[in-house]
Write a protein that holds these residues in place. Structure first.
Motif, PDB file in Angstrom:
ATOM      1  N   THR A 241       0.823  -1.223   0.000  1.00 52.43           N
ATOM      2  CA  THR A 241       0.000   0.000   0.000  1.00 52.43           C
ATOM      3  C   THR A 241       0.852   1.266   0.000  1.00 52.43           C
ATOM      4  OG1 THR A 241      -0.156   0.080   2.424  1.00 52.43           O
ATOM      5  CG2 THR A 241      -1.823  -1.215   1.267  1.00 52.43           C
ATOM      6  N   CYS A 242       2.149   1.124   0.296  1.00 57.39           N
ATOM      7  CA  CYS A 242       3.042   2.285   0.372  1.00 57.39           C
ATOM      8  C   CYS A 242       3.877   2.478  -0.886  1.00 57.39           C
ATOM      9  CB  CYS A 242       3.989   2.145   1.567  1.00 57.39           C
ATOM     10  SG  CYS A 242       3.179   1.960   3.163  1.00 57.39           S
ATOM     11  N   VAL A 243       3.863   1.503  -1.804  1.00 59.51           N
ATOM     12  CA  VAL A 243       4.775   1.543  -2.950  1.00 59.51           C
ATOM     13  C   VAL A 243       4.565   2.790  -3.803  1.00 59.51           C
ATOM     14  CG1 VAL A 243       5.388   0.391  -5.111  1.00 59.51           C
ATOM     15  CG2 VAL A 243       5.089  -0.951  -3.034  1.00 59.51           C
ATOM     16  N   SER A 244       3.309   3.114  -4.113  1.00 67.99           N
ATOM     17  CA  SER A 244       3.022   4.281  -4.956  1.00 67.99           C
ATOM     18  C   SER A 244       3.524   5.558  -4.312  1.00 67.99           C
ATOM     19  CB  SER A 244       1.517   4.381  -5.225  1.00 67.99           C
ATOM     20  OG  SER A 244       1.052   3.243  -5.905  1.00 67.99           O
ATOM     21  N   HIS A 245       3.297   5.679  -3.015  1.00 66.88           N
ATOM     22  CA  HIS A 245       3.730   6.892  -2.311  1.00 66.88           C
ATOM     23  C   HIS A 245       5.248   6.986  -2.261  1.00 66.88           C
ATOM     24  CE1 HIS A 245       4.716   9.276   1.373  1.00 66.88           C
ATOM     25  NE2 HIS A 245       3.899  10.115   0.750  1.00 66.88           N
ATOM     26  N   ILE A 246       5.923   5.873  -2.034  1.00 70.84           N
ATOM     27  CA  ILE A 246       7.389   5.871  -2.014  1.00 70.84           C
ATOM     28  C   ILE A 246       7.927   6.322  -3.369  1.00 70.84           C
ATOM     29  CG2 ILE A 246       9.436   4.393  -1.866  1.00 70.84           C
ATOM     30  CD1 ILE A 246       7.923   2.708   0.198  1.00 70.84           C
ATOM     31  N   CYS A 247       7.332   5.829  -4.453  1.00 72.85           N
ATOM     32  CA  CYS A 247       7.738   6.248  -5.803  1.00 72.85           C
ATOM     33  C   CYS A 247       7.542   7.755  -5.986  1.00 72.85           C
ATOM     34  CB  CYS A 247       6.950   5.483  -6.858  1.00 72.85           C
ATOM     35  SG  CYS A 247       7.342   3.727  -6.954  1.00 72.85           S
ATOM     36  N   VAL A 249       7.520  10.069  -3.674  1.00 75.39           N
ATOM     37  CA  VAL A 249       8.523  10.777  -2.858  1.00 75.39           C
ATOM     38  C   VAL A 249       9.869  10.800  -3.575  1.00 75.39           C
ATOM     39  CG1 VAL A 249       9.864  10.670  -0.710  1.00 75.39           C
ATOM     40  CG2 VAL A 249       7.387  10.326  -0.659  1.00 75.39           C
ATOM     41  N   ILE A 250      10.289   9.653  -4.119  1.00 75.66           N
ATOM     42  CA  ILE A 250      11.565   9.579  -4.831  1.00 75.66           C
ATOM     43  C   ILE A 250      11.555  10.479  -6.062  1.00 75.66           C
ATOM     44  CG2 ILE A 250      13.082   8.051  -6.163  1.00 75.66           C
ATOM     45  CD1 ILE A 250      12.232   5.783  -4.253  1.00 75.66           C
ATOM     46  N   ILE A 251      10.464  10.426  -6.830  1.00 76.75           N
ATOM     47  CA  ILE A 251      10.352  11.226  -8.051  1.00 76.75           C
ATOM     48  C   ILE A 251      10.420  12.721  -7.743  1.00 76.75           C
ATOM     49  CG2 ILE A 251       8.746  11.909  -9.891  1.00 76.75           C
ATOM     50  CD1 ILE A 251       7.765   8.957  -9.860  1.00 76.75           C
ATOM     51  N   PHE A 252       9.839  13.131  -6.607  1.00 76.75           N
ATOM     52  CA  PHE A 252       9.796  14.554  -6.261  1.00 76.75           C
ATOM     53  C   PHE A 252      11.109  15.032  -5.643  1.00 76.75           C
ATOM     54  CE2 PHE A 252       8.801  17.947  -3.157  1.00 76.75           C
ATOM     55  CZ  PHE A 252       8.334  18.905  -4.029  1.00 76.75           C
ATOM     56  N   TYR A 253      11.639  14.295  -4.674  1.00 77.39           N
ATOM     57  CA  TYR A 253      12.782  14.793  -3.903  1.00 77.39           C
ATOM     58  C   TYR A 253      14.132  14.508  -4.551  1.00 77.39           C
ATOM     59  CZ  TYR A 253       9.930  16.116   0.099  1.00 77.39           C
ATOM     60  OH  TYR A 253       9.024  16.730   0.923  1.00 77.39           O
ATOM     61  N   LEU A 254      14.246  13.445  -5.346  1.00 83.32           N
ATOM     62  CA  LEU A 254      15.548  13.108  -5.922  1.00 83.32           C
ATOM     63  C   LEU A 254      16.109  14.224  -6.804  1.00 83.32           C
ATOM     64  CD1 LEU A 254      17.684  10.884  -5.999  1.00 83.32           C
ATOM     65  CD2 LEU A 254      16.524   9.921  -8.000  1.00 83.32           C
ATOM     66  N   PRO A 255      15.325  14.818  -7.734  1.00 82.49           N
ATOM     67  CA  PRO A 255      15.876  15.936  -8.518  1.00 82.49           C
ATOM     68  C   PRO A 255      16.238  17.138  -7.644  1.00 82.49           C
ATOM     69  CG  PRO A 255      13.891  15.064  -9.558  1.00 82.49           C
ATOM     70  CD  PRO A 255      13.968  14.448  -8.207  1.00 82.49           C
ATOM     71  N   ASN A 289       3.673  10.871 -11.579  1.00 80.00           N
ATOM     72  CA  ASN A 289       2.781  10.526 -10.465  1.00 80.00           C
ATOM     73  C   ASN A 289       1.475   9.880 -10.914  1.00 80.00           C
ATOM     74  OD1 ASN A 289       4.542  11.298  -8.445  1.00 80.00           O
ATOM     75  ND2 ASN A 289       3.726  13.360  -8.263  1.00 80.00           N
ATOM     76  N   PRO A 290       0.765  10.433 -11.922  1.00 77.35           N
ATOM     77  CA  PRO A 290      -0.464   9.752 -12.375  1.00 77.35           C
ATOM     78  C   PRO A 290      -0.189   8.367 -12.942  1.00 77.35           C
ATOM     79  CG  PRO A 290      -0.347  11.998 -13.239  1.00 77.35           C
ATOM     80  CD  PRO A 290       0.994  11.688 -12.653  1.00 77.35           C
ATOM     81  N   ILE A 291       0.936   8.214 -13.651  1.00 81.82           N
ATOM     82  CA  ILE A 291       1.277   6.910 -14.222  1.00 81.82           C
ATOM     83  C   ILE A 291       1.529   5.901 -13.109  1.00 81.82           C
ATOM     84  CG2 ILE A 291       2.972   5.659 -15.612  1.00 81.82           C
ATOM     85  CD1 ILE A 291       3.377   8.257 -17.230  1.00 81.82           C
TER      86      ILE A 291
END
Length: 313
Positions: A241-247, A249-255, A289-291
């Motif tokens: 249930t956390c996988v989408s949110h973890i993705c 977070v990574i997509i937003f904060y990594l750049p 995020n939508p994907i």
């Protein structure tokens, strides 16, 4: 350059940059860039439409996802005008007031997205730690209150930015280093004292890092809770249930983290690399995020497929 009589601004326009050294290919670059914006806007609008029309998705998790989609839409629409002007129409000039307004919206929606990601991590922790009381604690009214507080906090955080920038004098340089206006980029062009902007800009960046650290701490608590579950199957189900949110977070904060490290520790980086990283910062999260949520969240994926099948029929 003409001056603006109502303020201390001496330079009436700033110059944005596309891809340094690749100006001849801007018209071709506009194709993938416009496609990314189109997919991002359609994807986030689809998420909002599905959640609004499906009564079974009127739950806290999906309300917070709606807030994430709204912040992604805001980021896309805030940067879209200058990106199109540069890459499609080869018009890099932007007026000072338009630049100040754009950086307000970009920083505002960035702060909102960071706050939404934080509250979504709390939501996942509560759902795993105390699932029986989850619905009674996070009622629709409470979620709406949280949304209003987050929006108000984001506006207050970035509200001083355009006013402090407007109070500065710009009399020598007009060349910015990105395809859109950022607070830290504009304030470097000032020929008057910009210490207040430097300090407050650091405070704004610090708020984003605090959000990231709180998200990391929340996931430590989630992992501790999950490890306390006896069944391995239930552990995997809870973590899934956390996988989408973890993705997200990574997509937003990594750049953001990469760009901060490059600016702080790496010297003699090409201007092209900086522009690419900055564009990734605003283009990729609203696109991905939508994907991610459509692929990894079964309830949304099923309803999107159902809507598409209905249209075909």
């Amino acid at each position: 350059m003409s001056s603006i009589n109502t303020s201390n601004v001496e330079i009436s326009t700033f110059i944005l940059v596309g891809m340094p050294g690749l100006e001849y290919a801007h018209i071709w670059m506009s194709i993938p860039i416009c496609s990314m914006y189109l997919v991002a806007i359609l994807g986030n609008c689809t998420i909002l439409f599905i959640i609004k029309t499906e009564a079974s998705l009127h739950e806290p998790m999906y309300y917070f996802l709606s807030m994430l989609s709204l912040s992604d839409l805001g980021l896309s629409l805030s940067s879209l005008p200058t990106m199109l002007r540069i890459f499609l129409f080869n018009t890099p000039e932007i007026s000072a007031n338009a630049c100040f307004a754009q950086e307000f919206f970009i920083h505002g929606f960035t702060a909102l997205e960071s706050s939404v990601l934080l509250i979504m991590s709390f939501d996942r922790f509560l759902a795993i730690y105390n699932p029986l009381r989850y619905s009674s604690i996070l009622t629709a009214v409470r979620v709406a209150q949280v949304g209003m507080v987050l929006s108000f906090k984001s506006i207050l955080l970035v509200l001083p930015f355009p006013f402090t920038l407007r109070s500065l004098r710009y009399c020598k340089k007009s060349q910015l280093s990105h395809s859109y206006c950022l607070h830290q980029d504009v304030m470097k062009l000032a020929c008057s004292d910009n210490r207040i902007d430097v300090i407050y800009g650091f405070f704004g960046a610090l708020c984003l890092m605090v959000d990231f650290l709180l998200i990391a701490m929340t996931y430590i608590l989630i992992l501790k809770t999950v490890l306390g579950i006896a069944s391995r199957k239930e552990q995997l189900k809870a973590l899934n249930t956390c996988v989408s949110h973890i993705c997200a977070v990574i997509i937003f904060y990594l750049p953001i983290i990469n760009l901060a490290i490059v600016h702080r520790f790496v010297q003699h980086v090409s201007a092209l690399f900086n522009v690419l990283m900055a564009n990734v910062l605003l283009l990729v999260p609203p696109l991905m995020n939508p994907i991610v949520y459509c692929v990894k969240t079964r309830q949304i994926r099923m309803r999107v497929v159902a809507k598409l099948c209905q249209k075909k029929i």
